[in-house]
Design a protein around this motif. Structure first.
Motif, PDB file in Angstrom:
ATOM      1  N   LEU A  67       0.833  -1.205   0.000  1.00  0.00           N
ATOM      2  CA  LEU A  67       0.000   0.000   0.000  1.00  0.00           C
ATOM      3  C   LEU A  67       0.868   1.256   0.000  1.00  0.00           C
ATOM      4  CD1 LEU A  67      -2.731  -1.005   2.597  1.00  0.00           C
ATOM      5  CD2 LEU A  67      -3.105  -0.618   0.167  1.00  0.00           C
ATOM      6  N   GLY A  68       1.937   1.224   0.776  1.00  0.00           N
ATOM      7  CA  GLY A  68       2.813   2.383   0.852  1.00  0.00           C
ATOM      8  C   GLY A  68       3.501   2.671  -0.466  1.00  0.00           C
ATOM      9  N   ALA A  69       3.920   1.614  -1.184  1.00  0.00           N
ATOM     10  CA  ALA A  69       4.577   1.814  -2.475  1.00  0.00           C
ATOM     11  C   ALA A  69       3.617   2.413  -3.494  1.00  0.00           C
ATOM     12  CB  ALA A  69       5.125   0.479  -2.979  1.00  0.00           C
ATOM     13  N   ILE A  70       2.378   1.946  -3.503  1.00  0.00           N
ATOM     14  CA  ILE A  70       1.371   2.481  -4.420  1.00  0.00           C
ATOM     15  C   ILE A  70       1.077   3.934  -4.093  1.00  0.00           C
ATOM     16  CG2 ILE A  70      -1.041   2.277  -5.154  1.00  0.00           C
ATOM     17  CD1 ILE A  70      -0.783  -0.752  -4.622  1.00  0.00           C
ATOM     18  N   ASP A  71       0.903   4.203  -2.801  1.00  0.00           N
ATOM     19  CA  ASP A  71       0.587   5.570  -2.385  1.00  0.00           C
ATOM     20  C   ASP A  71       1.742   6.518  -2.674  1.00  0.00           C
ATOM     21  OD1 ASP A  71      -1.375   7.314  -0.863  1.00  0.00           O
ATOM     22  OD2 ASP A  71       0.431   7.594   0.329  1.00  0.00           O
TER      23      ASP A  71
ATOM     24  N   ASN B 298       4.170  11.077  -4.921  1.00  0.00           N
ATOM     25  CA  ASN B 298       5.482  11.659  -5.187  1.00  0.00           C
ATOM     26  C   ASN B 298       5.973  11.527  -6.621  1.00  0.00           C
ATOM     27  OD1 ASN B 298       5.753  12.169  -2.349  1.00  0.00           O
ATOM     28  ND2 ASN B 298       6.283  10.022  -2.061  1.00  0.00           N
ATOM     29  N   ASP B 299       5.592  10.460  -7.325  1.00  0.00           N
ATOM     30  CA  ASP B 299       6.166  10.180  -8.644  1.00  0.00           C
ATOM     31  C   ASP B 299       5.097  10.045  -9.718  1.00  0.00           C
ATOM     32  OD1 ASP B 299       8.582   9.959  -7.226  1.00  0.00           O
ATOM     33  OD2 ASP B 299       8.228   7.837  -6.864  1.00  0.00           O
ATOM     34  N   ASN B 300       3.995  10.738  -9.549  1.00  0.00           N
ATOM     35  CA  ASN B 300       2.832  10.534 -10.413  1.00  0.00           C
ATOM     36  C   ASN B 300       3.075  11.098 -11.810  1.00  0.00           C
ATOM     37  OD1 ASN B 300       0.345   9.920 -11.348  1.00  0.00           O
ATOM     38  ND2 ASN B 300      -0.792  11.212  -9.922  1.00  0.00           N
ATOM     39  N   ALA B 301       3.439  10.218 -12.752  1.00  0.00           N
ATOM     40  CA  ALA B 301       3.643  10.603 -14.146  1.00  0.00           C
ATOM     41  C   ALA B 301       3.523   9.355 -15.003  1.00  0.00           C
ATOM     42  CB  ALA B 301       5.011  11.252 -14.340  1.00  0.00           C
TER      43      ALA B 301
ATOM     44  N   ALA C 177      10.861  10.016 -15.503  1.00  0.00           N
ATOM     45  CA  ALA C 177      11.988   9.103 -15.317  1.00  0.00           C
ATOM     46  C   ALA C 177      11.835   8.285 -14.037  1.00  0.00           C
ATOM     47  CB  ALA C 177      13.288   9.902 -15.279  1.00  0.00           C
ATOM     48  N   LYS C 178      11.364   8.940 -12.967  1.00  0.00           N
ATOM     49  CA  LYS C 178      11.176   8.246 -11.696  1.00  0.00           C
ATOM     50  C   LYS C 178      10.075   7.195 -11.804  1.00  0.00           C
ATOM     51  CE  LYS C 178      12.095   8.041  -7.191  1.00  0.00           C
ATOM     52  NZ  LYS C 178      13.413   7.615  -6.692  1.00  0.00           N
TER      53      LYS C 178
ATOM     54  N   GLU D 267      11.301   4.285 -13.868  1.00  0.00           N
ATOM     55  CA  GLU D 267      12.247   3.478 -13.093  1.00  0.00           C
ATOM     56  C   GLU D 267      11.502   2.501 -12.183  1.00  0.00           C
ATOM     57  OE1 GLU D 267      16.061   4.131 -10.086  1.00  0.00           O
ATOM     58  OE2 GLU D 267      14.566   5.709 -10.322  1.00  0.00           O
ATOM     59  N   GLY D 268      10.493   2.993 -11.460  1.00  0.00           N
ATOM     60  CA  GLY D 268       9.726   2.119 -10.577  1.00  0.00           C
ATOM     61  C   GLY D 268       8.983   1.038 -11.332  1.00  0.00           C
ATOM     62  N   TYR D 269       8.427   1.415 -12.472  1.00  0.00           N
ATOM     63  CA  TYR D 269       7.655   0.489 -13.311  1.00  0.00           C
ATOM     64  C   TYR D 269       8.547  -0.621 -13.858  1.00  0.00           C
ATOM     65  CZ  TYR D 269       4.604  -0.835 -17.271  1.00  0.00           C
ATOM     66  OH  TYR D 269       3.837  -1.505 -18.186  1.00  0.00           O
ATOM     67  N   GLU D 270       9.700  -0.264 -14.368  1.00  0.00           N
ATOM     68  CA  GLU D 270      10.593  -1.259 -14.959  1.00  0.00           C
ATOM     69  C   GLU D 270      11.358  -2.051 -13.900  1.00  0.00           C
ATOM     70  OE1 GLU D 270      10.607  -2.315 -17.890  1.00  0.00           O
ATOM     71  OE2 GLU D 270       9.266  -0.804 -18.734  1.00  0.00           O
ATOM     72  N   ASN D 271      11.619  -1.443 -12.752  1.00  0.00           N
ATOM     73  CA  ASN D 271      12.240  -2.202 -11.665  1.00  0.00           C
ATOM     74  C   ASN D 271      11.342  -3.351 -11.220  1.00  0.00           C
ATOM     75  OD1 ASN D 271      14.581  -0.721 -11.600  1.00  0.00           O
ATOM     76  ND2 ASN D 271      14.000   0.544  -9.848  1.00  0.00           N
TER      77      ASN D 271
END
Length: 586
Positions: A211-215, A220-223, A234-235, A238-242
Motif C-alpha cells: 500500500l505504501g509503495a502504491i501511495d 510523489n512520482d505521479n507521471a 523518469a522516476k 524506473e519504478g515500473y521497470e524495476n
C-alpha cells in the motif's frame, strides 16, 4: 499534548509530547497525508485550543489554524507520535481512512464513538517491510532445526489494510485477556468473535508496504512511463521497470524482456490464445488441459478451438486427487500443440508435477503453459526448473494489488507473436499507410499501463523474496499437512477434495449431506472468513461429485499456528452442531 478541533468530534492525546529527530527516524508519517486526512474531517473554523511543549513546534507549524493552512503547511513538516490513543466519531472515522490505513490499529467501540490505538508506519517506500509482525511458527517448526527458521521468520508488514473487512490477523488483541486476568473461557469467547481471514486463494491480502509503495507513486512520482524527459517521468519509469525486473528475478527468467504486463492471469491467457494460438493452432490440432483448471484456463482455449476447429482434451484427476500423468501420456499425439495446466489447483491445493509434464510434452513437440496464480506466494516458481514455455500469474494472489499480472514467455516465442491490441506504446513507427511494432514486451502493452499496480506488485515480490520462496513453501506444506490430517481425524463425515501429498495451505472440503453454504455461514458467525462455491472450477466439482461446490480455507504467511488451531476447532464445532440439528442433514 491535547488538540481540539472546532465542531468536530475529534481528540488526540499522547503520553509523550516531544517530537524528536530520533523518533522520527523510527516511526513517522509524512505530513501531507495526515494533513489531508485531518483537513477532510474538520470544519474551516480555527483551532480552539492547542497545548504542547516547546519541542513540539513542528506540530504547531504543521497544524495551523485553518483547513486551508493545514493543506499548505511546509513540506518538510513531519508528524511523529509515540503510543497514541485516538478517539473520534463514526463520521470522523470514515473521513480519516487515508490516515488509518497507514497505521496498525486496535479498535474498541464506546457510546461516544470508536477508540483506537495506532502505531504509525513509515510512509515512504524505501523499506520493503514496515510495521513489523513476526511470524510465529514455533509449533509448526519444532521438527525443523536446520537453520532455516531465521529466514522463515522474516518479518511481514502487517496485512491489516485500510479495508478492515479483510480481517485482523494480528492476534495481539487475543493476548490482552491474559493481562487483565480473564479466565480461559472468556479469552476463547473473545477469540471466537475476532475476525480471521482465510480466503487468500481468492485474494491474498496486501501488506502495508505494498500500500505504501502504491501511495508513494501517486503522492510523489505521479507521471506516465516511457513518454517524458522530465524527472517525474523518469522516476515513474524506473519504478515500473524495476518491478518488471523483480518479476523476472522471482520466476528465473533469462531476461526482464520476457515479462509482459497484463491485468492478470486471465488476460495473459487470453493474450496468448489470441496471438500465439491464432498463429499456431489450426483445424484438427489439439490442446490438452485438465479437469482441475480454473475457468480462466478453460474458456480462452474453448473459444480458440471453436474458431479454429481444434480439439480440446482434458487430463483427469486420479484416485488420489492428483494430476494423472498416465492419462496425459494417452492423450498426447503429434497433433498436440499445447498442454496447459495449473501449478497448483485453487481447489485441491496440491502441487502438480510440472517438470514431468514438460518433459512428456516436449517429446511430443508440444509447448507447455503453466498457471502459477496459486503458487507465486506459496511455493518456489522457477521457469527453467519447471521446463515450461509460458507462465502466467495475478498480482492479487501474490500479496499485490488487483488489475495487474504478467505473462512470461521464452523470448523467441514472444518475438514470433503478433500484437494483440493497437495503440500507443506498442509501436516502433507509425505512418498513415502502415505501422511497425516494438519488440517484446512493449509490443503487447498498448496504451498507458497500470503503473501504480506494477509498482505494487514489485513491492509484494520484495516481501516474498525477503522471506524466501523455499521457506514459504516449507511452511505451506506443513500447514497443508496439518490441516489435512487433523480435519480427517477430528471431524466425522468430512470430505476433503484432493490428496494429502504435496499439499499447500489450501484445503477444500464438505461435510457429508450438508450444503457448503451452511458450513460457510456458521464459520462466518464465528468470525472466520472462508471461500464457498465452485471457486471458478465448476467442472472439477462436477467430476468429483460435489454439485453444490465446497468450502475452501486458504492461509497466508501472516497466519499463525493459533489460527490453524482455531480453524480446526471451529470446523469441529460446526460439524458437531450440525449433527445435533437433524433438519440440516440431507
Amino acid at each position: 499534548m491535547i488538540i481540539g478541533l472546532a465542531r468536530s468530534s475529534f481528540s488526540l492525546s499522547s503520553s509523550k509530547s516531544s517530537i524528536s529527530k530520533r523518533t522520527a527516524s523510527n516511526s513517522i508519517l509524512a505530513r501531507r497525508g495526515v494533513q489531508r486526512a485531518l483537513a477532510s474531517s474538520v470544519s474551516t473554523s480555527p483551532l480552539v485550543s492547542s497545548s504542547s511543549s516547546s519541542s513540539s513546534s513542528s506540530w504547531r507549524s504543521s497544524f495551523s489554524t485553518t483547513r486551508t493552512e493545514l493543506l499548505h503547511a511546509p513540506k518538510s513538516s513531519l508528524l511523529t507520535v509515540s503510543p497514541l490513543e485516538l478517539s473520534l466519531s463514526p463520521r470522523a472515522s470514515s473521513r480519516l481512512a487515508p490516515l488509518l490505513r497507514r497505521c496498525r490499529i486496535r479498535m474498541s467501540a464506546t457510546k461516544s464513538g470508536i477508540n483506537m490505538e495506532l502505531e504509525f508506519a513509515r510512509r515512504d517506500d524505501t523499506a520493503a517491510v514496515t510495521n513489523i509482525k513476526k511470524i510465529n511458527d514455533k509449533n509448526l517448526d519444532d521438527d525443523d532445526n536446520d537453520g532455516q527458521q531465521n529466514s522463515h521468520e522474516s518479518s511481514l508488514s502487517s496485512t491489516n489494510t485500510y479495508n478492515t473487512n479483510g480481517g485482523n490477523r494480528n492476534n495481539d488483541d487475543n493476548k490482552k485477556g491474559k493481562n487483565t486476568g480473564r479466565n480461559g473461557g472468556e479469552e476463547e469467547k473473545e477469540e471466537e468473535l475476532a475476525s480471521l481471514y482465510l480466503d487468500n486463494a481468492r485474494w491474498y491480502k496486501m501488506p502495508e508496504a505494498v500500500l505504501g509503495a502504491i501511495d508513494s507513486y501517486y503522492s510523489n512520482d505521479n507521471a506516465n512511463v516511457h513518454r517524458g524527459a522530465h524527472w517525474l517521468a523518469a522516476k515513474a519509469t524506473e519504478g515500473y521497470e524495476n518491478a518488471r525486473q523483480r518479476i523476472a528475478q522471482l520466476v528465473g527468467a533469462a531476461d526482464y524482456t520476457e515479462i509482459v504486463y497484463t491485468r492478470g492471469a486471465t488476460e495473459a491467457i487470453n493474450l496468448l490464445a489470441s496471438t500465439w494460438g491464432d498463429q499456431q493452432v489450426h483445424e484438427g490440432d489439439e490442446i490438452i488441459l485438465s479437469t482441475m483448471e480454473h475457468h480462466s484456463m478453460i474458456l480462452p482455449w474453448q473459444r480458440l478451438a471453436a474458431r479454429k476447429k481444434a480439439v480440446l482434451k482434458y487430463v483427469r484427476v486420479d484416485e488420489n486427487g492428483s494430476y494423472d500423468l498416465r492419462h496425459l501420456k494417452e492423450l498426447l499425439s503429434p497433433r498436440t500443440k499445447l498442454v496447459g495446466l495449473c501449478h497448483a489447483s485453487n481447489v485441491l491445493g496440491t502441487l502438480n508435477p510440472i517438470e514431468k509434464v514438460s518433459q512428456l510434452a516436449r517429446e511430443s513437440g508440444a509447448l507447455v503453459l503453466v498457471d502459477a496464480s496459486q503458487t507465486m506466494a506459496r511455493a518456489q516458481v522457477n521457469v527453467r526448473e519447471l521446463g515450461c514455455d509460458f507462465l502466467v500469474a495475478s498480482g492479487h494472489k501474490m500479496m499485490g494489488p488487483t488489475g495487474i499480472g504478467f505473462l512470461w514467455g521464452k523470448y523467441k516465442l514472444l518475438d514470433m507473436m503478433q500484437p494483440w491490441q493497437g495503440g500507443g506504446e506498442m509501436i516502433d513507427e507509425v505512418f498513415l499507410e502502415r505501422s511497425t511494432y516494438a519488440p517484446p514486451p512493449g509490443r503487447f502493452e498498448a496504451g498507458t499501463p497500470a503503473i501504480a499496480e506494477a509498482i505494487g506488485i514489485g513491492a509484494a515480490i520484495g516481501i516474498i523474496m525477503d522471506i524466501g520462496t523455499r521457506n514459504i513453501q516449507m511452511r505451506e506444506e506443513k500447514i497443508g499437512a496439518k490441516l489435512f490430517s487433523e480435519l480427517k481425524a477430528k471431524v466425522p463425515g468430512i470430505e476433503i477434495l484432493g490428496g494429502e501429498a504435496n499439499r499447500l495451505g489450501i484445503v477444500s472440503f464438505n461435510l457429508e449431506g450438508v450444503p457448503p453454504q451452511e458450513v460457510e455461514r456458521r464459520l462466518r458467525l464465528k468470525g472466520i472468513k472462508v471461500g464457498v462455491g465452485f471457486h471458478e472450477a465448476q467442472p472439477l466439482h462436477h467430476k468429483l461429485g460435489f454439485d453444490q461446490g465446497s468450502v475452501r480455507v486458504s492461509f497466508s504467511q501472516s497466519n499463525t499456528e493459533k489460527d490453524v488451531e482455531r480453524l480446526i476447532r471451529s470446523v469441529t464445532k460446526v460439524a458437531e452442531d450440525i449433527r445435533n440439528d437433524q433438519t440440516l442433514v440431507a
